[in-house]
Design an enzyme around this catalytic site. Structure first.
Site, mmCIF file in Angstrom:
data_model
loop_
_atom_site.group_PDB
_atom_site.id
_atom_site.type_symbol
_atom_site.label_atom_id
_atom_site.label_comp_id
_atom_site.label_asym_id
_atom_site.label_seq_id
_atom_site.Cartn_x
_atom_site.Cartn_y
_atom_site.Cartn_z
ATOM 1 N N HIS A 125 0.835 -1.198 0.000
ATOM 2 C CA HIS A 125 0.000 0.000 0.000
ATOM 3 C C HIS A 125 0.874 1.255 0.000
ATOM 4 C CE1 HIS A 125 -3.169 -2.828 1.266
ATOM 5 N NE2 HIS A 125 -4.002 -1.945 0.753
ATOM 6 N N LYS B 201 -0.432 4.794 4.612
ATOM 7 C CA LYS B 201 -1.307 3.857 5.322
ATOM 8 C C LYS B 201 -0.748 3.595 6.715
ATOM 9 C CE LYS B 201 -3.804 -0.511 4.767
ATOM 10 N NZ LYS B 201 -5.089 0.138 5.091
#
Length: 269
Positions: free
Chosen positions: A158, A162
Site C-alpha cells: 500500500h 497507510k
C-alpha cells in the site's frame, strides 16, 4: 427503491472521503446530503465541493455528525476505529445504514458494533471491491484443497501513508485461508519476522506488508510447496473501485433488517 437515498460521507477531506463524494455526486442512484469532518478542521463551514477545489455542491461540511445523519438514509465511513465506533452509535440513532470501510479495528472494537447493529444495518468489510471479495472466496477454496505441505503467505502493498498493517484486506484473506484449513487465524498467524526467527512453523499463515509511494493496493496469496507455487493476486489501480463498492453496499442495505453484514452479503457470493 423509488427515491434516491441521501448519503453522508465522514472524513470528507481524506482521499477516500473525496473519492466517495465524487462517486455519489456522479451517481444517479443516490444524493449527497452531508459531509462530516473532525472539530477544528479547515473545511468546517465550507461547501464541500468548493473545499475540494470544484463547484459548490450545496452541502456544508459539519463537525456535528448526528445532525447530518438525521437527514440521511446511509452513512459511508472510511475513518479511524475510535471515530467509527462513535459514528456507529449515531447512525443507529438515525436508523441509517452504516457502511464501514475503516481498517485497523481490533476484535474488541468490532464486537462493540453489536449494540448498534440491533437498531440499524451495518455493512463492514476490509475491502469493498468485487475482485477482492472473489479473491477471498478463491483463497478459502484453494486452502481447503491443499494440505500443510503448502505454506501460505499473504503479501500486501500500500501507499506510504497507510497507518495499519497488515491491511484489512490481508486479514480478510488470512481469515479465508484459515477457514479453508479449518483453523483459527489468531493461533497460526505469523505477523512479524525480524532477526533469527527459526524455521517456519508448519501450518502457519504468514503476512508481509510493503509500504511505499502511491500504491493503491496489491494483494498476493502465495501457496508454496516443494517444487511448486500457486499465487492468487489482486491489483487495485484506482481507489474508485472501493468507493463504488461502498455506494453499492449503501444502496443494498436500504431494505434490509438491522444486523451486521459484509460485502459477501452485498454481492450475493
Amino acid at each position: 427503491m423509488t427515491h434516491k437515498p441521501g448519503i453522508v460521507v465522514t472524513g470528507a477531506s481524506g482521499r477516500m472521503g473525496q473519492m466517495l463524494i465524487q462517486t455519489i455526486t456522479d451517481s444517479d442512484k443516490a444524493t449527497l446530503v452531508g459531509a462530516v469532518e473532525r472539530a477544528g478542521h479547515d473545511w468546517i463551514g465550507q461547501d464541500v465541493g468548493t473545499a475540494m477545489g470544484g463547484q459548490a455542491l450545496g452541502v456544508t461540511v459539519t463537525d456535528q455528525p448526528l445532525d447530518a445523519f438525521a437527514k440521511a438514509q446511509a452513512v459511508i465511513d472510511f475513518t479511524a476505529p475510535a471515530a467509527t465506533l462513535e459514528f456507529a452509535k449515531l447512525a443507529a440513532q438515525a436508523r441509517a445504514v452504516h457502511v464501514i470501510g475503516t481498517t485497523g479495528m481490533t476484535d474488541e472494537q468490532i464486537a462493540k458494533l453489536a449494540p448498534a447493529a440491533r437498531h440499524a444495518v451495518i455493512v463492514r468489510a476490509g475491502n469493498m471491491s468485487l475482485g477482492v471479495n472473489l479473491l477471498v472466496q478463491l483463497t478459502k477454496k484453494v486452502a481447503a484443497a491443499l494440505d500443510e505441505d503448502f505454506d501460505i503467505e499473504v503479501i500486501e502493498a500500500h501507499h506510504r501513508h497507510k497507518v495499519d498493517a497488515p491491511s484489512g484486506t490481508a486479514l480478510m484473506l488470512g481469515e479465508a485461508a484459515a477457514e479453508g484449513r479449518g483453523v483459527t487465524l489468531s493461533e497460526v498467524a505469523d505477523r512479524g519476522r525480524d532477526g533469527i526467527t527459526g524455521a517456519r512453523e508448519t501450518g502457519h499463515i504468514g503476512f508481509s506488508a510493503i509500504r511505499g509511494g502511491d500504491i493503491v493496493g496489491e494483494h498476493d496469496v502465495l501457496f508454496a510447496a516443494p517444487g511448486e507455487r500457486i499465487v492468487l493476486r489482486h491489483l487495485a489501480s484506482d481507489r474508485a473501485i472501493f468507493a463504488r463498492g461502498a455506494l453499492k453496499a449503501a444502496l443494498w442495505g436500504q431494505d434490509k433488517s438491522p444486523g451486521e453484514y459484509d460485502m459477501m452479503d452485498v454481492l450475493g457470493i
